[in-house]
Design a protein around this motif. Structure first.
Motif, mmCIF file in Angstrom:
data_model
loop_
_atom_site.group_PDB
_atom_site.id
_atom_site.type_symbol
_atom_site.label_atom_id
_atom_site.label_comp_id
_atom_site.label_asym_id
_atom_site.label_seq_id
_atom_site.Cartn_x
_atom_site.Cartn_y
_atom_site.Cartn_z
ATOM 1 N N LYS A 1 0.810 -1.222 0.000
ATOM 2 C CA LYS A 1 0.000 0.000 0.000
ATOM 3 C C LYS A 1 0.845 1.275 0.000
ATOM 4 C CE LYS A 1 -3.899 -2.141 2.402
ATOM 5 N NZ LYS A 1 -4.802 -2.084 3.588
ATOM 6 N N GLU A 2 2.170 1.107 -0.024
ATOM 7 C CA GLU A 2 3.045 2.284 -0.008
ATOM 8 C C GLU A 2 3.285 2.789 -1.425
ATOM 9 O OE1 GLU A 2 6.241 2.329 3.322
ATOM 10 O OE2 GLU A 2 6.130 0.269 2.634
ATOM 11 N N LYS A 3 3.259 4.110 -1.556
ATOM 12 C CA LYS A 3 3.496 4.728 -2.860
ATOM 13 C C LYS A 3 4.943 5.202 -2.967
ATOM 14 C CE LYS A 3 -1.267 6.388 -3.385
ATOM 15 N NZ LYS A 3 -2.131 7.593 -3.566
ATOM 16 N N LYS A 4 5.434 5.258 -4.178
ATOM 17 C CA LYS A 4 6.779 5.767 -4.396
ATOM 18 C C LYS A 4 6.842 7.238 -4.018
ATOM 19 C CE LYS A 4 8.014 2.611 -8.172
ATOM 20 N NZ LYS A 4 8.443 2.505 -9.581
ATOM 21 N N ASN A 5 7.914 7.591 -3.332
ATOM 22 C CA ASN A 5 8.122 8.969 -2.893
ATOM 23 C C ASN A 5 9.120 9.649 -3.808
ATOM 24 O OD1 ASN A 5 9.150 11.255 -1.158
ATOM 25 N ND2 ASN A 5 7.629 10.372 0.219
ATOM 26 N N ASP A 6 9.062 10.982 -3.834
ATOM 27 C CA ASP A 6 10.046 11.723 -4.628
ATOM 28 C C ASP A 6 11.451 11.559 -4.071
ATOM 29 O OD1 ASP A 6 8.099 12.629 -6.339
ATOM 30 O OD2 ASP A 6 7.803 14.537 -5.298
ATOM 31 N N PHE A 7 11.522 11.199 -2.763
ATOM 32 C CA PHE A 7 12.814 11.051 -2.096
ATOM 33 C C PHE A 7 13.077 9.588 -1.748
ATOM 34 C CE2 PHE A 7 12.000 15.514 -1.389
ATOM 35 C CZ PHE A 7 13.241 16.113 -1.389
ATOM 36 N N ILE A 8 14.346 9.196 -1.842
ATOM 37 C CA ILE A 8 14.808 7.928 -1.293
ATOM 38 C C ILE A 8 15.499 8.256 0.021
ATOM 39 C CG2 ILE A 8 16.282 5.915 -1.611
ATOM 40 C CD1 ILE A 8 13.951 6.002 -3.559
ATOM 41 N N THR A 9 15.069 7.595 1.097
ATOM 42 C CA THR A 9 15.537 7.955 2.437
ATOM 43 C C THR A 9 16.201 6.778 3.125
ATOM 44 O OG1 THR A 9 13.726 9.557 2.651
ATOM 45 C CG2 THR A 9 14.830 8.893 4.673
ATOM 46 N N ARG A 10 17.289 7.054 3.819
ATOM 47 C CA ARG A 10 17.951 6.069 4.668
ATOM 48 C C ARG A 10 18.008 6.622 6.094
ATOM 49 N NH1 ARG A 10 22.167 3.028 1.986
ATOM 50 N NH2 ARG A 10 21.266 2.143 0.074
ATOM 51 N N TYR A 11 17.637 5.802 7.068
ATOM 52 C CA TYR A 11 17.778 6.172 8.463
ATOM 53 C C TYR A 11 19.008 5.456 9.018
ATOM 54 C CZ TYR A 11 13.107 8.037 7.948
ATOM 55 O OH TYR A 11 12.027 8.763 7.519
ATOM 56 N N CYS A 12 19.894 6.224 9.614
ATOM 57 C CA CYS A 12 21.205 5.699 9.983
ATOM 58 C C CYS A 12 21.390 5.707 11.498
ATOM 59 C CB CYS A 12 22.310 6.529 9.331
ATOM 60 S SG CYS A 12 22.091 6.712 7.531
ATOM 61 N N TYR A 13 21.817 4.575 12.030
ATOM 62 C CA TYR A 13 21.974 4.422 13.471
ATOM 63 C C TYR A 13 23.421 4.575 13.911
ATOM 64 C CZ TYR A 13 17.197 2.602 13.437
ATOM 65 O OH TYR A 13 15.833 2.469 13.292
ATOM 66 N N THR A 14 24.339 4.573 12.961
ATOM 67 C CA THR A 14 25.760 4.715 13.280
ATOM 68 C C THR A 14 26.415 5.637 12.256
ATOM 69 O OG1 THR A 14 26.444 2.850 11.872
ATOM 70 C CG2 THR A 14 25.838 2.354 14.168
ATOM 71 N N GLU A 15 27.626 6.046 12.585
ATOM 72 C CA GLU A 15 28.397 6.888 11.669
ATOM 73 C C GLU A 15 28.717 6.128 10.379
ATOM 74 O OE1 GLU A 15 30.339 10.437 10.546
ATOM 75 O OE2 GLU A 15 29.012 10.018 12.222
ATOM 76 N N GLU A 16 28.998 4.837 10.516
ATOM 77 C CA GLU A 16 29.300 4.027 9.332
ATOM 78 C C GLU A 16 28.101 3.958 8.390
ATOM 79 O OE1 GLU A 16 30.857 -0.492 8.192
ATOM 80 O OE2 GLU A 16 30.399 0.039 10.269
ATOM 81 N N GLU A 17 26.903 3.773 8.947
ATOM 82 C CA GLU A 17 25.696 3.737 8.119
ATOM 83 C C GLU A 17 25.480 5.082 7.425
ATOM 84 O OE1 GLU A 17 22.263 2.439 10.249
ATOM 85 O OE2 GLU A 17 23.130 0.492 10.783
ATOM 86 N N ARG A 18 25.793 6.155 8.127
ATOM 87 C CA ARG A 18 25.640 7.484 7.522
ATOM 88 C C ARG A 18 26.567 7.648 6.320
ATOM 89 N NH1 ARG A 18 27.411 13.359 8.566
ATOM 90 N NH2 ARG A 18 29.238 12.492 9.571
ATOM 91 N N LEU A 19 27.824 7.226 6.467
ATOM 92 C CA LEU A 19 28.781 7.348 5.362
ATOM 93 C C LEU A 19 28.359 6.496 4.170
ATOM 94 C CD1 LEU A 19 32.154 7.312 7.352
ATOM 95 C CD2 LEU A 19 31.024 9.280 6.318
ATOM 96 N N ASN A 20 27.850 5.291 4.453
ATOM 97 C CA ASN A 20 27.380 4.424 3.372
ATOM 98 C C ASN A 20 26.189 5.039 2.656
ATOM 99 O OD1 ASN A 20 29.317 2.481 3.895
ATOM 100 N ND2 ASN A 20 28.010 1.308 5.282
ATOM 101 N N ALA A 21 25.281 5.673 3.423
ATOM 102 C CA ALA A 21 24.105 6.295 2.822
ATOM 103 C C ALA A 21 24.497 7.486 1.956
ATOM 104 C CB ALA A 21 23.138 6.735 3.922
ATOM 105 N N ILE A 22 25.466 8.254 2.420
ATOM 106 C CA ILE A 22 25.945 9.397 1.628
ATOM 107 C C ILE A 22 26.514 8.918 0.303
ATOM 108 C CG2 ILE A 22 27.721 11.201 1.524
ATOM 109 C CD1 ILE A 22 27.331 11.565 4.556
#
Length: 209
Positions: free
Chosen positions: A102-123
């Motif tokens: 039931k979820e629609k595609k959003n204009d944005f792709i979003t990542r939620y990051c719990y660590t600094e490493e996850e943030r760097l990977n998302a960037i």
């Protein structure tokens, strides 16, 4: 730590907490199998978390010994970018594949990051120049976003005791009046995490690419 239950119950939050859980006379009438502590992901939030765990350990240790207490992990960062700007199209495909029926595609792709490493990977994955938000507290997270952190993929860390842990000694050491001894322990074991400036991160990503 060290106060009587009567004194603690003069605090409205503690009094309401034990009443909501219905644990005053033991765990037989416990209303919830999982007691989840959710606080801000900062120093103040960790302090509140520690006070709650101390309350349980001092007056209701069986609640923790029997595995009922958990800590909710919430993200430190949100990294997002417009799908049209993301160079790695496989990242977009993978994000769309994870959408519910039931979820629609959003204009944005979003990542939620719990660590600094996850943030760097998302960037790296959502580049170039994604939008980065540092969550300072739960109040900054909208209800629409918060629902992702308490759904099927919620991250819970169980509060546990080792078989050899002596609760009273633990509480005396970490919450008692041995200020200098505890201060020296903190100094000897302190870990400092530094946030890299975003420009340096992007430069490092370009080098790796």
């Amino acid at each position: 730590f060290g106060l009587t239950k009567k004194v603690c119950y003069e605090n409205e939050e503690f009094n309401l907490l034990q009443a909501a859980l219905n644990i005053e006379d033991g765990l037989d009438n416990l209303r919830y199998n999982k007691v989840i502590v959710a606080t801000d992901a900062d120093v103040d939030g960790m302090h509140i978390r520690l006070l709650l765990i101390t309350f349980f350990l001092q007056f209701y240790p069986e609640l923790i010994k029997k595995g009922h207490v958990y800590v909710l992990q919430t993200p430190l960062f949100r990294v997002r970018n417009k799908r049209s700007k993301i160079k790695n199209k496989q990242v977009v495909k993978d994000a769309d594949a994870r959408l519910g029926a039931k979820e629609k595609k959003n204009d944005f792709i979003t990542r939620y990051c719990y660590t600094e490493e996850e943030r760097l990977n998302a960037i790296r994955d959502l580049g170039p120049e994604p939008e980065i938000t540092r969550f300072k507290g739960l109040g900054e997270i909208s209800p629409d976003e918060f629902v992702h952190f308490i759904g099927p993929d919620m991250r819970l860390e169980q509060v546990t005791l080792h078989k050899n842990d002596q609760v009273q000694k633990l509480l005396e050491y970490y919450m008692g009046k041995n200020t200098m001894e505890r201060q020296n322990f903190i100094i000897d074991n302190l870990v400092i995490e530094e946030d890299l400036p975003q420009d340096e991160e992007m430069a490092e990503d370009r080098k790796q690419a």
